[in-house]
Design a protein around this motif. Structure first.
Motif, PDB file in Angstrom:
ATOM      1  N   SER A   1     -30.384  25.985  30.386  1.00  0.00           N
ATOM      2  CA  SER A   1     -29.145  26.158  29.628  1.00  0.00           C
ATOM      3  C   SER A   1     -28.119  26.959  30.430  1.00  0.00           C
ATOM      4  O   SER A   1     -28.429  27.544  31.465  1.00  0.00           O
ATOM      5  CB  SER A   1     -29.443  26.851  28.300  1.00  0.00           C
ATOM      6  OG  SER A   1     -30.323  26.077  27.516  1.00  0.00           O
ATOM      7  N   GLY A   2     -26.898  27.011  29.918  1.00  0.00           N
ATOM      8  CA  GLY A   2     -25.778  27.566  30.655  1.00  0.00           C
ATOM      9  C   GLY A   2     -25.928  29.029  31.028  1.00  0.00           C
ATOM     10  O   GLY A   2     -26.517  29.835  30.296  1.00  0.00           O
TER      11      GLY A   2
ATOM     12  N   PRO B   1     -42.666  30.721  21.590  1.00  0.00           N
ATOM     13  CA  PRO B   1     -41.788  31.192  22.662  1.00  0.00           C
ATOM     14  C   PRO B   1     -42.608  31.720  23.835  1.00  0.00           C
ATOM     15  O   PRO B   1     -43.685  32.284  23.644  1.00  0.00           O
ATOM     16  CB  PRO B   1     -40.979  32.287  22.010  1.00  0.00           C
ATOM     17  CG  PRO B   1     -41.820  32.765  20.867  1.00  0.00           C
ATOM     18  CD  PRO B   1     -42.584  31.580  20.384  1.00  0.00           C
ATOM     19  N   ALA B   2     -42.097  31.532  25.045  1.00  0.00           N
ATOM     20  CA  ALA B   2     -42.854  31.874  26.244  1.00  0.00           C
ATOM     21  C   ALA B   2     -43.135  33.370  26.305  1.00  0.00           C
ATOM     22  O   ALA B   2     -42.338  34.194  25.869  1.00  0.00           O
ATOM     23  CB  ALA B   2     -42.091  31.436  27.493  1.00  0.00           C
ATOM     24  N   GLN B   3     -44.296  33.692  26.873  1.00  0.00           N
ATOM     25  CA  GLN B   3     -44.727  35.073  27.052  1.00  0.00           C
ATOM     26  C   GLN B   3     -45.662  35.108  28.266  1.00  0.00           C
ATOM     27  O   GLN B   3     -46.037  34.059  28.792  1.00  0.00           O
ATOM     28  CB  GLN B   3     -45.448  35.561  25.801  1.00  0.00           C
ATOM     29  CG  GLN B   3     -46.622  34.685  25.385  1.00  0.00           C
ATOM     30  CD  GLN B   3     -47.193  35.087  24.045  1.00  0.00           C
ATOM     31  OE1 GLN B   3     -47.489  36.256  23.820  1.00  0.00           O
ATOM     32  NE2 GLN B   3     -47.343  34.118  23.158  1.00  0.00           N
ATOM     33  N   PRO B   4     -46.036  36.295  28.744  1.00  0.00           N
ATOM     34  CA  PRO B   4     -46.956  36.349  29.885  1.00  0.00           C
ATOM     35  C   PRO B   4     -48.182  35.476  29.656  1.00  0.00           C
ATOM     36  O   PRO B   4     -48.760  35.457  28.563  1.00  0.00           O
ATOM     37  CB  PRO B   4     -47.311  37.839  29.966  1.00  0.00           C
ATOM     38  CG  PRO B   4     -46.069  38.520  29.452  1.00  0.00           C
ATOM     39  CD  PRO B   4     -45.578  37.637  28.335  1.00  0.00           C
TER      40      PRO B   4
ATOM     41  N   GLY C   1     -38.205  24.719  29.261  1.00  0.00           N
ATOM     42  CA  GLY C   1     -36.837  24.865  28.788  1.00  0.00           C
ATOM     43  C   GLY C   1     -36.436  26.332  28.718  1.00  0.00           C
ATOM     44  O   GLY C   1     -37.243  27.189  28.339  1.00  0.00           O
ATOM     45  N   LEU C   2     -35.185  26.625  29.096  1.00  0.00           N
ATOM     46  CA  LEU C   2     -34.678  27.993  29.103  1.00  0.00           C
ATOM     47  C   LEU C   2     -33.414  28.071  28.263  1.00  0.00           C
ATOM     48  O   LEU C   2     -32.512  27.239  28.409  1.00  0.00           O
ATOM     49  CB  LEU C   2     -34.350  28.462  30.524  1.00  0.00           C
ATOM     50  CG  LEU C   2     -35.497  28.962  31.400  1.00  0.00           C
ATOM     51  CD1 LEU C   2     -36.456  27.832  31.755  1.00  0.00           C
ATOM     52  CD2 LEU C   2     -34.955  29.602  32.673  1.00  0.00           C
ATOM     53  N   LYS C   3     -33.320  29.089  27.407  1.00  0.00           N
ATOM     54  CA  LYS C   3     -32.088  29.316  26.665  1.00  0.00           C
ATOM     55  C   LYS C   3     -31.023  29.897  27.593  1.00  0.00           C
ATOM     56  O   LYS C   3     -31.315  30.294  28.721  1.00  0.00           O
ATOM     57  CB  LYS C   3     -32.336  30.241  25.468  1.00  0.00           C
ATOM     58  CG  LYS C   3     -32.522  31.690  25.828  1.00  0.00           C
ATOM     59  CD  LYS C   3     -32.619  32.575  24.586  1.00  0.00           C
ATOM     60  CE  LYS C   3     -31.306  32.767  23.872  1.00  0.00           C
ATOM     61  NZ  LYS C   3     -30.352  33.610  24.636  1.00  0.00           N
TER      62      LYS C   3
ATOM     63  N   ARG D   1     -36.293  34.741  26.551  1.00  0.00           N
ATOM     64  CA  ARG D   1     -35.881  36.064  27.006  1.00  0.00           C
ATOM     65  C   ARG D   1     -36.092  36.193  28.513  1.00  0.00           C
ATOM     66  O   ARG D   1     -36.766  35.354  29.122  1.00  0.00           O
ATOM     67  CB  ARG D   1     -36.627  37.176  26.254  1.00  0.00           C
ATOM     68  CG  ARG D   1     -38.133  37.099  26.291  1.00  0.00           C
ATOM     69  CD  ARG D   1     -38.759  37.989  25.227  1.00  0.00           C
ATOM     70  NE  ARG D   1     -40.201  37.846  25.122  1.00  0.00           N
ATOM     71  CZ  ARG D   1     -41.076  38.701  25.626  1.00  0.00           C
ATOM     72  NH1 ARG D   1     -40.647  39.775  26.301  1.00  0.00           N
ATOM     73  NH2 ARG D   1     -42.373  38.520  25.468  1.00  0.00           N
ATOM     74  N   ASP D   2     -35.494  37.211  29.103  1.00  0.00           N
ATOM     75  CA  ASP D   2     -35.581  37.416  30.545  1.00  0.00           C
ATOM     76  C   ASP D   2     -37.037  37.526  30.987  1.00  0.00           C
ATOM     77  O   ASP D   2     -37.892  38.059  30.260  1.00  0.00           O
ATOM     78  CB  ASP D   2     -34.843  38.693  30.950  1.00  0.00           C
ATOM     79  CG  ASP D   2     -33.339  38.604  30.713  1.00  0.00           C
ATOM     80  OD1 ASP D   2     -32.834  37.500  30.428  1.00  0.00           O
ATOM     81  OD2 ASP D   2     -32.673  39.661  30.808  1.00  0.00           O
TER      82      ASP D   2
END
Length: 339
Positions: free
Chosen positions: A263-264, A312-315, A279-281, A300-301
């Protein structure tokens, strides 16, 4: 300011004309002031008009050198002395309309497929049906396959390859770059905002920069920046069917598998890797050497050097523990039901 190789400047324009165009109000004595360009708040100067919609940027507004700013009534009091407030309920839409009035993309409208204003170095090889616009430059040893379209002002370096039906516009391409069939580089990114009469597009006035050694897979799309540039660093490899949105900045030696979506305004560090359908926000910062698992949804970063997965992605270890726990809990529940 927008790159003159790709955009025509139509200014200067009086603020009274922009107020009439956008429906904004301004002090009557300021109507004769003229501006030459639109700009983001961070890039504004005395010849430009900008906009503010979020109170988080009011501190930046207080120090802007811009000649004028589109602003809502609730923020008008924050406009500094010397900067003229054009008050409107829809500042971003007004900015978009002003951008259309002040800047126009250059078009290839001549009858000749290869513009006489294009510059081709020695040993450039062109397939049938290739179109090259005015002011475009193609370096020595580059191959452009059938029906590819190279827009006005585009620069392509040496020993590069452009596949059939690829489209390149608003872009600066380095040496040894491979752009495979049907890829689209530099089109209008997804930028829209609510206007007085419905949703309108926000003009995208930036560029795409592909540095040396980049590969872009078939049917992938890389959007030009909204105002700043979209940049892909040296030797980064992008698979087929990847979407990279406007203002994204990707480091060197990154890899992205098919169906990755960025994403932007995401910033990605060197040496990062993305599995298929990751996918990334928007507006995230991904550190150097990060690995994102296939199918992950990053919200998130991600710190440098880490591996994340899931949605949502996590370690990755935490995600795998949670998946294992859910599997055990589900199995125990089924066994309890069967008894």
């Amino acid at each position: 300011m927008p790159d003159p190789r790709f955009f025509q400047d139509l200014g200067p324009v009086a603020l009274s004309d922009l107020a009439q165009l956008t429906g904004a109000t301004l002090p009557p004595e300021a109507g004769a002031v003229r501006v030459s360009r639109v700009a983001t708040l961070a890039r504004a100067d005395r010849d430009s008009i900008t906009f503010v919609t979020d109170k988080r940027y009011l501190a930046d507004l207080a120090h802007t050198p811009a000649a004028a700013v589109f602003v809502s009534a609730q923020h008008a009091a924050s406009v500094p002395e010397g900067c003229i407030a054009l008050v409107t309920r829809t500042p971003q839409a007004a900015y978009a309309m002003a951008a259309d009035r002040l800047h126009r993309p250059r078009l290839h409208v001549g009858a000749e497929a290869i513009s006489p204003e294009a510059v081709l170095e020695d040993d450039v090889r062109l397939g049938p049906g290739v179109v090259i616009g005015p002011g475009a430059r193609v370096g020595r040893g580059t191959v452009i396959c059938a029906n590819a379209v190279i827009g006005p002002g585009v620069a392509i370096g040496r020993d590069s390859y452009v596949g059939s039906n690829a489209s390149i516009a608003f872009a600066l391409i380095g040496d040894r770059v491979k752009i495979l069939a049907n890829a689209v580089i530099g089109e209008h990114g997804f930028g829209a905002t609510g206007g007085p009469k419905g949703v309108i597009d926000i003009p995208q006035l930036g560029r795409v920069i592909l540095q040396d050694g980049v590969t872009v897979g078939a049917n992938s799309c890389i959007d030009r920046g909204a105002y700043d540039d979209t940049v892909v660093g040296e030797n980064t490899k992008i698979d087929n069917l990847v979407q990279i949105a406007h203002n994204v900045r990707i480091g060197r030696n990154c890899v992205m598998a098919a169906h990755t979506g960025i994403s932007g305004s995401v910033v990605i560090g060197d040496g990062s890797a993305f599995g298929g359908r990751a996918g990334l926000k928007d507006h995230l910062v991904i550190g150097e050497g990060v690995q994102i698992a296939a199918g992950a949804g990053v919200l998130r970063d991600v710190p440098a050097g880490e591996t994340w997965g899931g949605f949502p992605a996590q370690p990755i270890r935490q995600w795998m523990r949670e998946v294992a726990w859910l599997g055990r809990a589900s199995s125990q529940r089924r066994e309890g039901t069967d008894k």
